[in-house]
Scaffold this active site. Structure first.
Site, short mmCIF file in Angstrom:
data_model
loop_
_atom_site.label_atom_id
_atom_site.label_comp_id
_atom_site.label_asym_id
_atom_site.label_seq_id
_atom_site.Cartn_x
_atom_site.Cartn_y
_atom_site.Cartn_z
N PHE A 197 0.86 -1.17 0.00
CA PHE A 197 0.00 0.00 0.00
C PHE A 197 0.91 1.23 0.00
O PHE A 197 1.99 1.21 0.58
CB PHE A 197 -0.98 0.04 1.18
CG PHE A 197 -1.87 1.24 1.07
CD1 PHE A 197 -2.84 1.31 0.08
CD2 PHE A 197 -1.69 2.36 1.87
CE1 PHE A 197 -3.61 2.46 -0.09
CE2 PHE A 197 -2.46 3.50 1.70
CZ PHE A 197 -3.42 3.55 0.71
N LYS A 242 -11.62 4.58 7.77
CA LYS A 242 -12.34 3.66 6.86
C LYS A 242 -13.39 2.89 7.67
O LYS A 242 -14.41 3.42 8.04
CB LYS A 242 -11.35 2.72 6.17
CG LYS A 242 -10.55 3.37 5.05
CD LYS A 242 -9.36 4.11 5.53
CE LYS A 242 -8.39 4.50 4.42
NZ LYS A 242 -7.33 5.39 4.92
N ASP A 288 -2.46 -4.69 8.96
CA ASP A 288 -3.07 -3.43 8.55
C ASP A 288 -4.58 -3.68 8.58
O ASP A 288 -5.14 -4.27 7.66
CB ASP A 288 -2.58 -3.02 7.16
CG ASP A 288 -3.21 -1.70 6.72
OD1 ASP A 288 -4.24 -1.31 7.31
OD2 ASP A 288 -2.67 -1.06 5.80
O1 PLI Z 1 -4.95 7.63 5.11
P1 PLI Z 1 -4.40 7.13 6.42
O2 PLI Z 1 -3.09 7.74 6.77
O3 PLI Z 1 -5.37 7.24 7.54
O4 PLI Z 1 -4.17 5.54 6.27
C1 PLI Z 1 -3.22 5.01 5.40
C2 PLI Z 1 -3.69 3.68 4.90
C3 PLI Z 1 -3.10 2.55 5.36
N1 PLI Z 1 -3.49 1.32 4.91
C4 PLI Z 1 -4.46 1.17 3.99
C5 PLI Z 1 -4.82 -0.19 3.54
C6 PLI Z 1 -5.10 2.27 3.49
O5 PLI Z 1 -6.08 2.10 2.60
C7 PLI Z 1 -4.72 3.59 3.92
C8 PLI Z 1 -5.27 4.75 3.36
N2 PLI Z 1 -6.03 4.69 2.30
C9 PLI Z 1 -6.55 5.68 1.60
C10 PLI Z 1 -6.35 7.12 1.92
C11 PLI Z 1 -7.37 5.31 0.47
O6 PLI Z 1 -7.93 6.21 -0.18
O7 PLI Z 1 -7.50 4.11 0.20
#
Ligand code: PLI
Length: 460
Positions: A127, A261, A218
Site C-alpha cells: 500500500f 475507513k 493493517d
Molecule cells: O490515510 P491514512 O493515513 O489514515 O491511512 C493510510 C492507509 C493505510 N493502509 C491502507 C490499507 C489504506 O487504505 C490507507 C489509506 N487509504 C486511503 C487514503 C485510500 O484512499 O485508500
C-alpha cells in the site's frame, strides 16, 4: 450472521443532508484542466458524487455525534482515551494502544521502531503510504500475495491470501533475522479490496511462529474482510462479523489502523501492539510526532467518535448493507460488460483501465485518463490506482504494476441506491465512447506519493 430474508437495505435512516452543487459539462472541463487532470486536485465543491476514497468520508451516526459532545479535552489522560483503549481490547483483542492522527502516523511509528536498514518486509501487496514508511526506515517491501491477486479476471474468493512459498524463498535467501515482521492487510486495497481467508492466516501464523517472525496487521478494513469470510469461507456462515474480526486479530501481533475507513470516523487512527517492550518504544516515539500517548494528535471528541464507530463497524447488518451497496454498483457495471476486478471487493469497484482503454499504453496513464473522463462526463470523482499510484523504485524506475485500475470507492453510509445508478450510467456512457479517449502526459511529478499532487496534460 447470514440473513437472506431481505435485501441489503440500509439499517439506518437520514436525519440531516448535505446539499450538492450540480455542474455543467463546461464547468467540469475547466475544473479538470485547472486540476491538471488529477482528481485529487479538484475542488470538492465541483464534485457531484465523490468516490475518490472511502477514507474519512463516512457519515457518522447520531450516537457518534452525541459522543463528540462528550469530548474530554484534557491534554493528558482524557476519559475518551480510556474508552477507546477498552473498545480496542474488547473488539479487536489487542493489548496496548497508541492513538495517532490517522493510519500513516501509526505506520511511521511502527516502521521506526521495528525496521532496521537492510530489513525486508514481506506483505500481501503494497500500500502506498505503508511501503513508503517501510522504505524511509531503511527497509524493502517484498510482495508475497498469491499470483491470482494480480489478475483482475481471476475469481478466486480470497485473493488477499499469502503465498507461503514466496515467503519461504525470502526467508531462505535472507534469513528470518532480516524480517522484522510480515505485513498483512485485511481487504487488500490495491488488489481491489480482496479478503484474506482465515485458513490462510492460520497457516501463515503457524509458519511465522516456526521462524519467530511477527505479523503486523493493517486492519484498516478488517470488518469488510470478516464479512467475506462469513459469506464465503467454510465454517463461518453462522459466526458474527464481530467474532470473526476478533479471531483474525488473534493470529497477529499488533496492528496499524486508519480508523477513517471501517471505523466510521472522519479523522483518527492507532497503533496497537501485544508486546510491552515494543509498546514502550512506540509510546515514547508518539510524543515526537503525534502528541502525548493519551491523545496522539486527536481531540478527545475524535477518540470518542472512534470508540463508538468501532462498535458500529462490526455490526452484521451494517456491514451487509455496506458491502451490499458496493456489489449492487459492481453488478450494474458488469451487466454492461465493463471490465472490473473480480470478485467484487469490499470498499469499491475497481475498473480495469488496461482492458477499458486497450489502445493506450501504460505510460499514457490509462487509469488516470479514465478517471478524468468519468469526472468530465458526470461530476463523479474516482481515483487512479495504477502506475501513477505505484510510483518509482529507489533507482528511479517506475514500478509498472500489473494492475492499472480506476477505483470507484464508496463512502460508508453516504450515498443512496439512486446515486449508484447515476454512477453506473456514467461509467456505461464513457465505456460506449472509450475508443475516443486519449492518454495523458505527466508534467509535474512530486518526489513522494506522486499520485496526490502530480499534474498532467492531455495527449492529442
Ligand atoms: O490515510 P491514512 O493515513 O489514515 O491511512 C493510510 C492507509 C493505510 N493502509 C491502507 C490499507 C489504506 O487504505 C490507507 C489509506 N487509504 C486511503 C487514503 C485510500 O484512499 O485508500
Amino acid at each position: 450472521m447470514k440473513n437472506t430474508t431481505r435485501s441489503w437495505a440500509e439499517p439506518y435512516k437520514m436525519k440531516m443532508v448535505e446539499l450538492l452543487k450540480m455542474t455543467t459539462n463546461a464547468q467540469r472541463k475547466k475544473a479538470l484542466k485547472d486540476a491538471g487532470y488529477n482528481t485529487f486536485l479538484l475542488k470538492s465543491e465541483d464534485v457531484y458524487i465523490d468516490l475518490l476514497t472511502d477514507s474519512g468520508t463516512a457519515a457518522m451516526s447520531d450516537r457518534q455525534w452525541a459522543g463528540m459532545m462528550m469530548g474530554d479535552e484534557a491534554y493528558a489522560g482524557s476519559r475518551n482515551y480510556y474508552h477507546l483503549e477498552e473498545v480496542v481490547k474488547n473488539v479487536y483483542g489487542y493489548k496496548y494502544l497508541i492513538p495517532t492522527h490517522q493510519g500513516r502516523g501509526a505506520e511511521n511509528i511502527l516502521s521506526q521502531i521495528m525496521i532496521k536498514k537492510g530489513d525486508i518486509i514481506p506483505g500481501n501487496m503494497y500500500f502506498t503510504t505503508t511501503r513508503l514508511h517501510q522504505e524511509l526506515a531503511g527497509g524493502k517491501f517484498e510482495d508475497i500475495i498469491i499470483d491470482e491477486a494480480h489478475d483482475p479476471e481471476n475469481e478466486f474468493p480470497f485473493k488477499g491470501n499469502v503465498d507461503l512459498n514466496k515467503l519461504e524463498k525470502i526467508i531462505k535467501k535472507n534469513g528470518a533475522k532480516k524480517i522484522p515482521y510480515v505485513s498483512i492487510a485485511t481487504s487488500v486495497n490495491m488488489a481491489g479490496g480482496q479478503p484474506i481467508s482465515m485458513q490462510n492466516l492460520k497457516e501463515l501464523r503457524k509458519f511465522t511462529n516456526k521462524h519467530h517472525i511477527k505479523i503486523i496487521h493493517d486492519m484498516t478494513r478488517v470488518a469488510e474482510n470478516a464479512y467475506f469470510i462469513q459469506q464465503k469461507e467454510n465454517g463461518y456462515s453462522n459466526i458474527s462479523v464481530k467474532n470473526i474480526v476478533k479471531e483474525i486479530c488473534s493470529y497477529t501481533d499488533g496492528a496499524t489502523m486508519s480508523a477513517k475507513k471501517d471505523a466510521l470516523v472522519n479523522i483518527g487512527g492507532f497503533l496497537t501492539l501485544n508486546d510491552w517492550k515494543l509498546f514502550e518504544e512506540a509510546r515514547n516515539l508518539v510524543v515526537v510526532y503525534e502528541g502525548l500517548h493519551t491523545y496522539g494528535g486527536l481531540a478527545g471528541r475524535d477518540m470518542e467518535a472512534m470508540a463508538i464507530g468501532i462498535g458500529e463497524s462490526v455490526d452484521d447488518d451494517h456491514i451487509r448493507a455496506r458491502v451490499g451497496q458496493v456489489i449492487y454498483l459492481g453488478e450494474k457495471m458488469m451487466a454492461h460488460h465493463i471490465p472490473i476486478v473480480k470478485p467484487i471487493g469490499g470498499h469499491g469497484i475497481f475498473v480495469d483501465a488496461k482492458k477499458f482503454l486497450p489502445h493506450l499504453s501504460q505510460d499514457q496513464y490509462p487509469a488516470q485518463a479514465l478517471a478524468a473522463e468519468i469526472y468530465l462526463d458526470s461530476g463523479v470523482r474516482t481515483m487512479e490506482r495504477g502506475i501513477v499510484s505505484a510510483g518509482r523504485k529507489s533507482n528511479g524506475e517506475n514500478y509498472n504494476p500489473k494492475l492499472e485500475l480506476v477505483r470507484f470507492t464508496i463512502p460508508r453510509r453516504v450515498y443512496t441506491q439512486a446515486h449508484m445508478d447515476v454512477i453506473a450510467e456514467s461509467a456505461c456512457r464513457v465505456f460506449d465512447k472509450r475508443s475516443k479517449i486519449t492518454g495523458l502526459k505527466m508534467i509535474y511529478e512530486p518526489k513522494y506519493l506522486r499520485f496526490f499532487q502530480a499534474r498532467f496534460e492531455k495527449l492529442k
